[in-house]
Design a protein around this motif. Structure first.
Motif, PDB file in Angstrom:
ATOM      1  N   GLU A 218       0.835  -1.203   0.000  1.00 18.05           N
ATOM      2  CA  GLU A 218       0.000   0.000   0.000  1.00 18.05           C
ATOM      3  C   GLU A 218       0.870   1.253   0.000  1.00 18.05           C
ATOM      4  OE1 GLU A 218      -2.414   1.265   3.534  1.00 18.05           O
ATOM      5  OE2 GLU A 218      -4.055   0.605   2.240  1.00 18.05           O
ATOM      6  N   ALA A 219       1.964   1.236   0.739  1.00 21.49           N
ATOM      7  CA  ALA A 219       2.882   2.382   0.728  1.00 21.49           C
ATOM      8  C   ALA A 219       3.525   2.547  -0.650  1.00 21.49           C
ATOM      9  CB  ALA A 219       3.956   2.195   1.800  1.00 21.49           C
ATOM     10  N   THR A 220       3.759   1.434  -1.343  1.00 23.47           N
ATOM     11  CA  THR A 220       4.322   1.509  -2.697  1.00 23.47           C
ATOM     12  C   THR A 220       3.356   2.192  -3.651  1.00 23.47           C
ATOM     13  OG1 THR A 220       5.593  -0.497  -2.278  1.00 23.47           O
ATOM     14  CG2 THR A 220       5.289   0.142  -4.579  1.00 23.47           C
ATOM     15  N   GLU A 221       2.058   1.919  -3.509  1.00 26.22           N
ATOM     16  CA  GLU A 221       1.073   2.568  -4.365  1.00 26.22           C
ATOM     17  C   GLU A 221       1.040   4.073  -4.153  1.00 26.22           C
ATOM     18  OE1 GLU A 221      -2.673   0.742  -3.726  1.00 26.22           O
ATOM     19  OE2 GLU A 221      -2.080  -1.210  -4.530  1.00 26.22           O
ATOM     20  N   LYS A 301       3.876  -5.696  -9.176  1.00 26.19           N
ATOM     21  CA  LYS A 301       3.194  -4.504  -8.692  1.00 26.19           C
ATOM     22  C   LYS A 301       4.180  -3.349  -8.540  1.00 26.19           C
ATOM     23  CE  LYS A 301      -0.280  -2.276  -6.734  1.00 26.19           C
ATOM     24  NZ  LYS A 301      -1.521  -1.906  -7.459  1.00 26.19           N
ATOM     25  N   PHE A 302       5.371  -3.658  -8.035  1.00 22.32           N
ATOM     26  CA  PHE A 302       6.384  -2.617  -7.872  1.00 22.32           C
ATOM     27  C   PHE A 302       6.769  -2.026  -9.223  1.00 22.32           C
ATOM     28  CE2 PHE A 302      11.033  -2.010  -8.216  1.00 22.32           C
ATOM     29  CZ  PHE A 302      11.124  -0.786  -7.581  1.00 22.32           C
ATOM     30  N   ARG A 303       6.968  -2.882 -10.234  1.00 18.77           N
ATOM     31  CA  ARG A 303       7.364  -2.372 -11.546  1.00 18.77           C
ATOM     32  C   ARG A 303       6.258  -1.511 -12.168  1.00 18.77           C
ATOM     33  NH1 ARG A 303      10.012  -7.506 -11.721  1.00 18.77           N
ATOM     34  NH2 ARG A 303       8.115  -8.514 -12.464  1.00 18.77           N
ATOM     35  N   GLN A 304       5.008  -1.915 -11.994  1.00 21.43           N
ATOM     36  CA  GLN A 304       3.903  -1.117 -12.526  1.00 21.43           C
ATOM     37  C   GLN A 304       3.831   0.247 -11.849  1.00 21.43           C
ATOM     38  OE1 GLN A 304       0.404  -3.514 -12.028  1.00 21.43           O
ATOM     39  NE2 GLN A 304       0.966  -4.983 -13.624  1.00 21.43           N
ATOM     40  N   ASP A 307       6.705   2.476 -13.055  1.00 21.49           N
ATOM     41  CA  ASP A 307       6.435   3.054 -14.371  1.00 21.49           C
ATOM     42  C   ASP A 307       5.411   4.179 -14.270  1.00 21.49           C
ATOM     43  OD1 ASP A 307       8.195   1.248 -15.401  1.00 21.49           O
ATOM     44  OD2 ASP A 307       6.656  -0.161 -16.080  1.00 21.49           O
ATOM     45  N   ARG A 308       4.404   3.968 -13.436  1.00 21.69           N
ATOM     46  CA  ARG A 308       3.337   4.964 -13.339  1.00 21.69           C
ATOM     47  C   ARG A 308       3.807   6.239 -12.648  1.00 21.69           C
ATOM     48  NH1 ARG A 308      -0.511   6.528  -9.643  1.00 21.69           N
ATOM     49  NH2 ARG A 308       0.284   5.058  -8.100  1.00 21.69           N
ATOM     50  N   GLN A 309       4.618   6.090 -11.575  1.00 22.48           N
ATOM     51  CA  GLN A 309       4.973   7.253 -10.771  1.00 22.48           C
ATOM     52  C   GLN A 309       6.244   7.965 -11.247  1.00 22.48           C
ATOM     53  OE1 GLN A 309       4.998   6.346  -6.545  1.00 22.48           O
ATOM     54  NE2 GLN A 309       3.360   4.828  -6.803  1.00 22.48           N
ATOM     55  N   LEU A 310       7.241   7.206 -11.720  1.00 20.30           N
ATOM     56  CA  LEU A 310       8.530   7.813 -12.029  1.00 20.30           C
ATOM     57  C   LEU A 310       8.711   8.126 -13.505  1.00 20.30           C
ATOM     58  CD1 LEU A 310      10.904   5.709  -9.742  1.00 20.30           C
ATOM     59  CD2 LEU A 310       9.755   7.866  -9.245  1.00 20.30           C
ATOM     60  N   PHE A 311       8.172   7.284 -14.387  1.00 15.75           N
ATOM     61  CA  PHE A 311       8.450   7.441 -15.804  1.00 15.75           C
ATOM     62  C   PHE A 311       7.303   8.068 -16.591  1.00 15.75           C
ATOM     63  CE2 PHE A 311      10.922   3.536 -14.617  1.00 15.75           C
ATOM     64  CZ  PHE A 311      12.128   4.212 -14.479  1.00 15.75           C
ATOM     65  N   ALA A 312       6.205   8.333 -15.950  1.00 15.94           N
ATOM     66  CA  ALA A 312       5.103   8.995 -16.651  1.00 15.94           C
ATOM     67  C   ALA A 312       5.466  10.465 -16.856  1.00 15.94           C
ATOM     68  CB  ALA A 312       3.815   8.877 -15.840  1.00 15.94           C
ATOM     69  N   PRO A 313       5.251  10.997 -18.056  1.00 11.68           N
ATOM     70  CA  PRO A 313       5.598  12.408 -18.300  1.00 11.68           C
ATOM     71  C   PRO A 313       4.702  13.336 -17.492  1.00 11.68           C
ATOM     72  CG  PRO A 313       4.384  11.508 -20.166  1.00 11.68           C
ATOM     73  CD  PRO A 313       4.682  10.351 -19.265  1.00 11.68           C
ATOM     74  N   ALA A 314       5.288  14.354 -16.939  1.00  8.20           N
ATOM     75  CA  ALA A 314       4.530  15.330 -16.154  1.00  8.20           C
ATOM     76  C   ALA A 314       3.697  16.210 -17.067  1.00  8.20           C
ATOM     77  CB  ALA A 314       5.491  16.186 -15.324  1.00  8.20           C
ATOM     78  N   THR A 315       2.527  16.542 -16.626  1.00 10.60           N
ATOM     79  CA  THR A 315       1.636  17.401 -17.405  1.00 10.60           C
ATOM     80  C   THR A 315       2.120  18.848 -17.319  1.00 10.60           C
ATOM     81  OG1 THR A 315      -0.198  15.915 -16.903  1.00 10.60           O
ATOM     82  CG2 THR A 315      -0.748  18.109 -17.723  1.00 10.60           C
ATOM     83  N   ARG A 316       2.278  19.434 -18.475  1.00 10.10           N
ATOM     84  CA  ARG A 316       2.759  20.806 -18.522  1.00 10.10           C
ATOM     85  C   ARG A 316       1.719  21.693 -19.185  1.00 10.10           C
ATOM     86  NH1 ARG A 316       9.133  20.211 -20.421  1.00 10.10           N
ATOM     87  NH2 ARG A 316       9.799  18.904 -18.641  1.00 10.10           N
ATOM     88  N   ARG A 317       1.462  22.788 -18.585  1.00  7.25           N
ATOM     89  CA  ARG A 317       0.512  23.760 -19.124  1.00  7.25           C
ATOM     90  C   ARG A 317       1.177  25.130 -19.162  1.00  7.25           C
ATOM     91  NH1 ARG A 317      -5.215  22.242 -16.077  1.00  7.25           N
ATOM     92  NH2 ARG A 317      -5.374  20.111 -16.898  1.00  7.25           N
ATOM     93  N   ALA A 318       1.063  25.747 -20.319  1.00  8.45           N
ATOM     94  CA  ALA A 318       1.665  27.072 -20.468  1.00  8.45           C
ATOM     95  C   ALA A 318       0.874  28.092 -19.671  1.00  8.45           C
ATOM     96  CB  ALA A 318       1.690  27.460 -21.946  1.00  8.45           C
TER      97      ALA A 318
END
Length: 500
Positions: A218-221, A301-304, A307-318
């Protein structure tokens, strides 16, 4: 420390800290006994009959047994079982009091009085340099969680499991093995009652082990960087897998042994205890199977989550600079050219406008409200025009006398069709009056006629023929007059029986 003048002993200090934390975990249970004296709804004469710490331990037991990876115990289920436990302490007290105590103890274990729903205790800490300082220990007993549908359920914390099973900061793996060895020994010696208590403790240790793994996942999520997936968690998973595999073999053998003892037992009490042991051990097998399935998918679960938390591109808004991007260009334009972009900007920045729509709470009273009475002095009142009364038709005295003359039949009987034909020759409206009087004669009122002093009454009976005469049609009637005598008077009073 080993002695006052020697070097400080870190192991001794850590042992002291563990004991202090373990003691702090029991404080909320002792606090229940103290605070029950301050409850005005609980009579002073019966307060000592309710042991609140026992009720709390029973609740923690029920929650721990109902716990799984994705769910826990429902509030209503815990309260219902707790009320039955409380009723045994004071069976002569009303059930409403039992229910109120159950709710009070459950809310105290959740600690609804604090915002974070947790408990805080101070404990002393001696560091490696021998300095003493106070630290804060935050913990929980029962926690409220919500499932995918938004329904609340209860889970017991690690501290609650430690308090319940007595495994205060002990190694779960060694405690589990020791409990099962003891369980085997008690079963072999035929002490099934003691074996049941050991089996229940073993099950709670299994729950505690699963709760440790679930907390890490749960802490990993929430934050994969907050969990040590390099050393601590992989070692924990390997130990858990080895533990589950060995425990499943042991529990299968124990369950088979108890099943044989249950089938061979002649005593009903021993057979019942053996059956209860089989249920408990099979529940442990089921929990270990679920834990094994979760352990096999933990690394995926750790790998998923990584990928979701570290490698997902951050949303950028001008970001929009109103001064540079809007005000300066608009000031450089004419009024005609500046109007369209300003209108678009105001429309989108102000948001959509919605018209006020009445809700049911205001619409229904408005529809059911009576009309507002106009003030008599507001406007000039109109003069009402009276509606002429409709003239209702009737029969004249001459027509009544003519009808009675036709129906004066002391010694003869005549057909209604003949009477109507003769009445039409005398006066066209007269047949209607004659027909009304004959219809009344079809069911003559003899009693009222006698009370009014009449000497005869008109009687009409079917003639077994039909007719169509003077605008009337139907079954023809024979009409005659029956003489009445005063001695045949009928009173409204019932006859009295002889001798009354």
């Amino acid at each position: 420390m080993s002695d006052l003048g020697g070097e400080p002993d870190p192991l001794a200090d850590e042992g002291l800290t563990r004991r202090l934390k373990a003691l702090a975990c029991t404080a909320p249970l002792h606090d229940l006994e103290v605070r029950k004296a301050n409850q005005p709804w609980l009579e002073e004469s019966i307060r000592d009959r309710y042991q609140m710490a026992e009720v709390a331990l029973d609740m923690i037991d029920q929650v721990a047994i109902a716990m799984d990876f994705e769910s826990g115990a429902r509030h209503a289920q815990v309260l219902s079982r707790a009320e039955r436990f409380i009723a045994r302490q004071a069976s002569d007290r009303p059930s409403a009091e039992h229910a109120r105590i159950a709710v009070w103890v459950l809310e105290s274990l959740i600690n609804v009085r604090d915002v974070d729903r947790g408990f805080t205790r101070k404990y002393g800490w001696i560091n490696t340099e021998g300095r003493y300082s106070l630290k804060t220990f935050d913990f929980k007993i029962l926690e409220e969680r919500s499932d995918s549908r938004g329904d609340l359920y209860l889970r017991a914390s690690n501290e609650a499991l430690n308090v319940l099973v007595g495994a205060l900061d002990t190694d779960v793996e060694s405690a589990q093995i020791a409990a099962e060895v003891r369980l085997r020994n008690l079963i072999a010696r035929g002490r099934l009652a003691d074996a049941k208590a050991v089996a229940e403790q073993a099950r709670l240790r299994t729950i505690q082990y699963g709760e440790t793994i679930r907390t890490q996942l749960e802490a990993t999520e929430r934050n994969v960087a907050a969990v040590d997936w390099l050393n601590h968690v992989p070692d924990l998973l390997n130990e858990a897998l080895a533990h589950v595999e060995s425990r499943q073999k042991e529990e299968q053998a124990i369950a088979q042994s108890i099943t044989d003892d249950r089938d061979k037992a002649q005593d009903a009490a021993n057979k019942r205890r053996a059956a209860e042991l089989v249920d408990i051990v099979e529940d442990c097998i089921r929990r270990h199977t679920a834990l094994h399935r979760r352990l096999l998918g933990a690394r995926e679960k750790f790998r998923q989550e990584q990928d979701r938390q570290l490698f997902a591109p951050a949303t950028r808004r001008a970001a929009v600079d109103l001064h540079r991007d809007l005000l300066q260009p608009i000031l450089a334009e004419t009024g005609t050219a500046a109007t369209p972009p300003l209108s678009v900007f105001v429309e989108h920045s102000a948001g959509p406008t919605s018209t006020d729509q009445p809700g049911l709470a205001t619409l229904i009273p408005a529809l059911l409200a009576p009309p507002v009475q106009r003030s008599r002095f507001a406007d000039e009142e109109e003069e009402p025009e009276p509606t002429p009364a409709e003239q209702e038709g009737g029969f004249s005295d001459e027509q009544w006398r003519a009808a009675h003359a036709l129906l004066d039949l002391p010694d003869a009987a005549r057909r209604l069709s003949h009477l109507l034909q003769e009445a039409a020759l005398i006066d066209p409206p007269l047949p209607e009056l004659v027909a009304l009087l004959v219809l009344r004669a079809f069911s003559p009122q003899i009693g009222p006629a006698l009370r009014h002093g009449q000497d005869h009454v008109l009687i009409a009976v079917p003639a077994s023929t039909t007719f169509a005469q003077a605008g009337f049609a139907g079954d023809d009637l024979l009409v005659t007059a029956a003489q009445l005598t005063p001695n045949a008077a009928i009173t409204d009073e019932p006859e009295q029986e002889p001798g009354s």
